[in-house]
Design a protein around this motif. Structure first.
Motif, short mmCIF file in Angstrom:
data_model
loop_
_atom_site.label_atom_id
_atom_site.label_comp_id
_atom_site.label_asym_id
_atom_site.label_seq_id
_atom_site.Cartn_x
_atom_site.Cartn_y
_atom_site.Cartn_z
N ALA A 27 -4.88 -7.24 7.11
CA ALA A 27 -4.74 -5.78 7.05
C ALA A 27 -3.31 -5.32 7.33
CB ALA A 27 -5.72 -5.10 8.01
N THR A 45 -0.77 3.19 8.19
CA THR A 45 -1.08 3.38 6.77
C THR A 45 -2.56 3.16 6.50
OG1 THR A 45 1.16 2.68 6.23
CG2 THR A 45 -0.44 2.70 4.44
N ASN A 46 -3.16 2.16 7.11
CA ASN A 46 -4.60 1.97 6.93
C ASN A 46 -5.37 3.20 7.39
OD1 ASN A 46 -4.35 -0.64 5.88
ND2 ASN A 46 -4.44 -1.59 7.90
N GLU A 105 -6.48 -4.63 0.47
CA GLU A 105 -7.11 -4.64 1.80
C GLU A 105 -7.19 -3.24 2.37
OE1 GLU A 105 -5.95 -9.25 2.95
OE2 GLU A 105 -5.09 -7.62 4.14
N SER A 106 -6.14 -2.44 2.18
CA SER A 106 -6.17 -1.05 2.65
C SER A 106 -7.25 -0.26 1.91
CB SER A 106 -4.80 -0.40 2.44
OG SER A 106 -3.83 -0.99 3.28
N ILE A 161 -10.68 -1.20 3.36
CA ILE A 161 -10.88 -0.55 4.66
C ILE A 161 -11.24 0.92 4.47
CG2 ILE A 161 -9.70 0.21 6.77
CD1 ILE A 161 -8.13 -2.46 6.62
N VAL A 178 -10.54 2.14 12.85
CA VAL A 178 -9.62 1.64 11.82
C VAL A 178 -8.32 1.19 12.48
CG1 VAL A 178 -8.20 2.27 9.84
CG2 VAL A 178 -10.62 2.90 9.89
N ASN A 192 0.81 -1.22 0.00
CA ASN A 192 0.00 0.00 0.00
C ASN A 192 0.84 1.28 0.00
OD1 ASN A 192 0.98 0.01 2.63
ND2 ASN A 192 -0.98 -0.55 3.55
N ASP A 246 -1.27 -2.97 9.75
CA ASP A 246 -0.58 -1.77 9.28
C ASP A 246 -1.39 -0.54 9.69
OD1 ASP A 246 1.24 -0.15 8.05
OD2 ASP A 246 0.75 -0.75 6.01
N THR A 247 -1.42 -0.30 10.99
CA THR A 247 -2.37 0.65 11.57
C THR A 247 -2.18 2.08 11.07
OG1 THR A 247 -0.88 0.82 13.47
CG2 THR A 247 -2.75 -0.67 13.67
#
Length: 356
Positions: free
Chosen positions: A262, A299-300, A268-269, A272, A290, A153, A296-297
């Motif tokens: 995630a 960046t998500n 997946e990003s 979300i 989120v 991502n 990947d907290t």
């Protein structure tokens, strides 16, 4: 609806950029943590930007997500400065992708605010590093990229300035893909960036979240080739999945819908972010959830935060978050200048919603 329905273009534009920054800075504290770990340590979520995390960053500090978003923003600012100064024949200066790549190299080499000169970033994705090393050799955005099969991502997280500041629909799609391809040239990445920025583009024109997502679906469908009718095209399928997901449910029960949990897969990003956009709760509550999903907290949350900021406007971002953000004042100042230029000179105000 819980969100503000009529923010101005300027409020939405600033909100989009600071939404990326706020999501990034909020999520960086819990980066790499699993859903189970976060549920144990923060059962109702992390509700303030406090810093720390794996790299012990100060509260509000940018990670690579916001840093690289800044690189794209500065490229658009440089481009607009040339136009404002009448330098319409400077071909290299008008190649926003090349300008962005040069800023990425400056970031990579340590020529960047908040970092000792010459010191490399503490965290950089493998595809990003390979793509920038290739660009450093070729100086050509068309001959960089990490190659097919690299579908992280890392370009989706930084792509939003194109959706905000490229006001011609066709050029917005093309630039989204070219800037992605500097490091992430896999079609899942380039098309995800085009689809994501289509959502931003539509929200700035005061389209509803549902209308914006429908526009993104049309773009994804038009750009993806060799689609299987049974499984659907990858990006289109990821967008459709996002419309069926509940951020609150994933925050409570984990990212069971995702094979990669995630942890950085671009599709997946994207799912979300679409789920976050369709969530009618206030921006703060959605972004907190989120981050609760885990993986990947940062960046998500950055990717979702950009769409939420474009949807709700800057005033929806909690003031106590905004005041901590490393690049808040710079982002606000540059965005104001660029939006004023757009409003004076935009020849694409009547741009149609033809696909590409």
């Amino acid at each position: 609806m819980a969100y503000i329905s009529t923010p101005t273009r300027l409020q939405r534009s600033i909100g989009a950029l600071l939404g990326v920054h706020a999501g990034d800075s909020l999520g960086s504290t819990l980066e790499f943590k699993s859903h189970a770990n976060i549920k144990e340590s923060h059962p109702t979520g992390l509700r303030d930007i406090v810093g720390g995390g794996a790299f012990q960053r100060p509260a509000g500090a940018a990670t690579d997500d916001t840093d690289m978003t800044r690189g794209v923003l500065l490229a658009y600012f440089d481009h607009q400065q040339l136009l404002d100064n009448g330098q319409t024949n400077n071909a290299e200066g008008h190649d926003v992708a090349k300008l962005a790549a040069q800023y990425f190299l400056a970031w990579l080499s340590g020529d960047w605010p908040g970092r000792q000169k010459g010191r490399r970033p503490v965290d950089i994705g493998g595809a990003t590093l390979r793509g920038l090393e290739m660009f450093k050799r070729t100086q050509d955005p068309e001959r960089a990229g990490a190659g097919i099969g690299q579908a992280g991502n890392g370009s989706l997280m930084r792509c939003i300035p194109t959706g905000i500041f490229q006001t011609c629909r066709r050029e917005m799609t093309q630039q989204s893909m070219r800037i992605s391809a500097i490091t992430h040239d896999d079609a899942r990445c380039t098309i995800s960036c085009a689809a994501y920025n289509t959502v931003v583009y539509a929200l700035l024109k005061e389209k509803s979240p549902r209308e914006a997502v429908d526009e993104a679906l049309l773009v994804a469908k038009s750009l993806e080739e060799n689609c299987n009718q049974d499984t659907g095209c990858a990006v289109e399928k990821a967008i459709r999945l996002g419309t069926t997901l509940s951020v609150a449910d994933m925050a409570e029960n984990g990212p069971e819908s995702f094979v990669g949990k995630a942890k950085g897969y671009v599709l997946e990003s994207l799912s979300i972010a679409v789920a976050a956009l369709m969530d009618i709760r206030p921006l703060e509550d959605v972004l907190v959830d989120v981050v609760r999903i885990g993986g990947d907290t940062d960046t998500n949350a950055a990717i979702a935060g950009g769409l939420l900021g474009a949807r709700d406007g800057v005033d929806a971002i909690p003031p106590q978050w905004r005041e901590k953000l490393q690049f808040r004042e710079e982002f606000e100042r540059i965005t104001k200048l660029l939006v004023e230029s757009i409003e004076r000179n935009d020849h694409c105000k009547q741009d149609s919603y033809s696909v590409v």
